[in-house]
Design an enzyme around this catalytic site. Structure first.
Site, PDB file in Angstrom:
ATOM      1  N   ASN A  84       0.818  -1.205   0.000  1.00  0.00           N
ATOM      2  CA  ASN A  84       0.000   0.000   0.000  1.00  0.00           C
ATOM      3  C   ASN A  84       0.860   1.266   0.000  1.00  0.00           C
ATOM      4  OD1 ASN A  84      -2.346   1.665   0.231  1.00  0.00           O
ATOM      5  ND2 ASN A  84      -3.370   0.036   1.373  1.00  0.00           N
ATOM      6  N   HIS A 114      23.364   0.810  12.884  1.00  0.00           N
ATOM      7  CA  HIS A 114      24.556   1.572  13.263  1.00  0.00           C
ATOM      8  C   HIS A 114      24.919   1.241  14.708  1.00  0.00           C
ATOM      9  CE1 HIS A 114      23.675   4.083   9.745  1.00  0.00           C
ATOM     10  NE2 HIS A 114      22.426   4.138  10.193  1.00  0.00           N
ATOM     11  N   GLY A 148      -0.713  -1.314   9.113  1.00  0.00           N
ATOM     12  CA  GLY A 148      -0.223   0.038   8.846  1.00  0.00           C
ATOM     13  C   GLY A 148       0.657   0.610   9.942  1.00  0.00           C
ATOM     14  N   THR A 171      10.965  -6.208  16.410  1.00  0.00           N
ATOM     15  CA  THR A 171      12.395  -6.230  16.713  1.00  0.00           C
ATOM     16  C   THR A 171      12.965  -7.646  16.748  1.00  0.00           C
ATOM     17  OG1 THR A 171      11.980  -6.281  19.087  1.00  0.00           O
ATOM     18  CG2 THR A 171      12.221  -4.104  18.062  1.00  0.00           C
ATOM     19  N   LYS A 172      12.095  -8.669  16.780  1.00  0.00           N
ATOM     20  CA  LYS A 172      12.527 -10.064  16.879  1.00  0.00           C
ATOM     21  C   LYS A 172      11.734 -10.913  15.893  1.00  0.00           C
ATOM     22  CE  LYS A 172      13.792  -9.692  21.710  1.00  0.00           C
ATOM     23  NZ  LYS A 172      13.507 -10.067  23.077  1.00  0.00           N
TER      24      LYS A 172
END
Length: 191
Positions: A84, A114, A148, A171-172
């Site tokens: 989308n 980073h 979304g 994150t996992k």
């Protein structure tokens, strides 16, 4: 000696301002501009532009505009996947999305990372400050719906038949056949 492009793909620290990478970046920007301004009825031109921009485009892939990415060539999208509007795929490494996917508006997929500590992250190159950057691929399975405004972090693998709720920060890794959502994203139940 490895090129910066190879270092980038191998997940090693690399110089994102390397001439080869800058050329890929500028190439992608030109194709993205053409794609984002192409008449939505001109399916032949839209598909041709996507085929030039992305590393692999399955049959029936539809990407709403505007769409943004870094290089394009590191993105693979399986058959019948729908992306989308206003999605950002930072493909400094592979982003692989399986077939029959639904990617909702404003989804962000990141492969670049980073060092957390500023003294490890920053370095001087002549008069300019640069940033140490490395990458990890993102892999999304088949039949996945990403809600979304979700953000998917570098190195994440999302299994098949998964629904990720809107606004999630993934994150996992997420296993197959689950509903997951939240910040950070967590498995809530099996599907």
């Amino acid at each position: 000696m490895k090129s910066n492009r190879q270092k980038m793909m191998d997940g090693e620290a690399y110089n994102s301002r390397d001439p080869e990478l800058l050329e890929l970046y500028h190439r992608a920007r030109a194709l993205i501009l053409a794609y984002n301004t192409c008449d939505s009825r001109d399916l032949v031109q839209r598909n041709a532009l996507l085929s030039q921009l992305l590393g692999k485009v399955g049959k029936g892939v539809w990407i709403e505009t505007p769409f943004f990415c870094d290089y394009g060539v590191n993105i693979e999208i399986g058959d019948n996947t729908y992306v989308n509007t206003n999605c950002m795929f930072l493909d400094d490494n592979k982003i692989i999305i399986g077939k029959n996917g639904l990617i909702a508006p404003y989804v962000q997929i990141y492969t670049a990372t980073h060092p957390l500590k500023a003294s490890d992250r920053l370095y001087q190159e002549g008069e300019r400050t640069r940033y140490h950057t490395s990458t990890k691929p993102v892999i999304i399975g088949d039949n996945v719906w990403i809600g979304g405004n979700s953000v998917i972090f570098p190195g994440v693998k999302i299994g098949n038949n998964v629904t990720v709720g809107a606004g999630s920060v993934v994150t996992k890794d997420i296993p197959d056949d689950v509903l997951a959502f939240g910040n950070p994203c967590q498995v809530m139940r099996e599907l």
